[in-house]
Design a protein around this motif. Sequence first.
Motif, mmCIF file in Angstrom:
data_model
loop_
_atom_site.group_PDB
_atom_site.id
_atom_site.type_symbol
_atom_site.label_atom_id
_atom_site.label_comp_id
_atom_site.label_asym_id
_atom_site.label_seq_id
_atom_site.Cartn_x
_atom_site.Cartn_y
_atom_site.Cartn_z
ATOM 1 N N TYR A 96 45.888 -67.889 -84.327
ATOM 2 C CA TYR A 96 44.653 -67.731 -83.676
ATOM 3 C C TYR A 96 44.098 -68.949 -83.128
ATOM 4 C CZ TYR A 96 42.643 -70.490 -87.528
ATOM 5 O OH TYR A 96 42.147 -71.739 -88.286
ATOM 6 N N SER A 128 40.426 -71.043 -82.405
ATOM 7 C CA SER A 128 38.911 -71.228 -82.880
ATOM 8 C C SER A 128 38.086 -72.337 -82.049
ATOM 9 C CB SER A 128 39.146 -71.826 -84.236
ATOM 10 O OG SER A 128 37.700 -72.261 -84.670
ATOM 11 N N TYR A 171 33.497 -69.540 -83.227
ATOM 12 C CA TYR A 171 34.019 -68.272 -82.286
ATOM 13 C C TYR A 171 35.626 -68.158 -82.271
ATOM 14 C CZ TYR A 171 34.550 -65.353 -78.282
ATOM 15 O OH TYR A 171 34.813 -64.273 -77.554
ATOM 16 N N TYR A 172 36.016 -67.082 -82.646
ATOM 17 C CA TYR A 172 37.326 -66.718 -82.184
ATOM 18 C C TYR A 172 37.610 -65.646 -81.282
ATOM 19 C CZ TYR A 172 36.904 -68.595 -87.185
ATOM 20 O OH TYR A 172 36.654 -69.280 -88.079
ATOM 21 N N PRO A 173 38.055 -66.117 -80.020
ATOM 22 C CA PRO A 173 38.238 -65.167 -79.036
ATOM 23 C C PRO A 173 38.981 -63.844 -79.221
ATOM 24 C CG PRO A 173 38.604 -67.377 -78.220
ATOM 25 C CD PRO A 173 38.388 -67.463 -79.764
ATOM 26 N N GLU A 182 34.745 -62.536 -85.988
ATOM 27 C CA GLU A 182 34.747 -62.999 -84.611
ATOM 28 C C GLU A 182 33.642 -64.114 -84.716
ATOM 29 O OE1 GLU A 182 33.042 -59.897 -82.533
ATOM 30 O OE2 GLU A 182 35.032 -58.627 -82.318
ATOM 31 N N ASN A 183 32.801 -64.337 -85.490
ATOM 32 C CA ASN A 183 31.901 -65.251 -85.372
ATOM 33 C C ASN A 183 31.388 -65.944 -86.856
ATOM 34 O OD1 ASN A 183 30.855 -65.341 -82.514
ATOM 35 N ND2 ASN A 183 30.948 -63.115 -83.184
#
Length: 302
Positions: free
Chosen positions: A206, A208, A238-240, A256-257
């Motif tokens: 992931y 971040s 925040y995770y794109p 996601e946030n």
Amino acid sequence: MDSVHSTAWGRRRHRDAHLRSIGALACAGAVLFAATQGRAQTAPAPNPFRTVNLNYVYAADLGFGGYSLAGLTANVYTLPLSYSLHGILPDGWTLRLLSPIQLGVYSLNLTDTNGARISINQKSLGLVPGAELDIPLGGRTVVKPFAQFGVVGAFGDDVGNPWAYVFLGGARAISEWHVGETTLSLGNAVVYAGDETVGSGFSEHYVSLQLGGEVRHPLGFSVGNLEPDLGVYANYYYYPAPLQFSRFLEPPLKVENQVEFGFSVGSASPFKLLWLSNPRIGAGVVFGSGLTVWHINFGFPF
């Protein structure tokens, strides 16, 4: 994120110059609670969500903390060892060698569709060494690129392939301003992390994106050479591509946030405890998108 987001704790991970290990919580990887597939005496009703994976990589970024989600309790405890090298790089630059040691403790307690109880316990032990380079830019900003790579092993109930590779990389930056005795800090970071089972099996990764601010001020008294101060901070993550946490008999939870609020205590003047320079310690809570995480920090996590 390899088996149960083990421990959510990197993430924000981090703190005093010597304790600073960004991926400190390095974690374990491909261990998963696949035993949920069939511990019942009678055949459970069909369901595609019967395997609970431990997200060790999330823990690696988080560092020291834990959470509970859908019957799974995950806690990770990291000893963020590091050693700083001075004098071999340009003036003001610091090379920090990281060697965090992480212990993960996981338990899964569920009831299957046929009423059968499922109880599984696992532990993990990992070492994910790496390096961080502190590069000063101007008089108030420091950029900190870093990289880590290591291995984690799992043991306990129903461990399939107990070994996994874990890796983290990215950069952090922190800027500081002084207003009287008050210190204002602004931090931001981009982190790429992942893990992969040794051989074949579950793997994940992931990205971040992180932003945070801290206010730190002396408490107005001293204890010997120690002048205690208090810092309070807020961070945004925040995770794109959403983080995914698997849940038994339910679709994965997508995160996601997240937001973190926390504090730390230390000394406003130079202070040394054993081999640690200016150590800090505090606590915070990370929440959002249906996941709440407790987090022990070692100062502002940038």
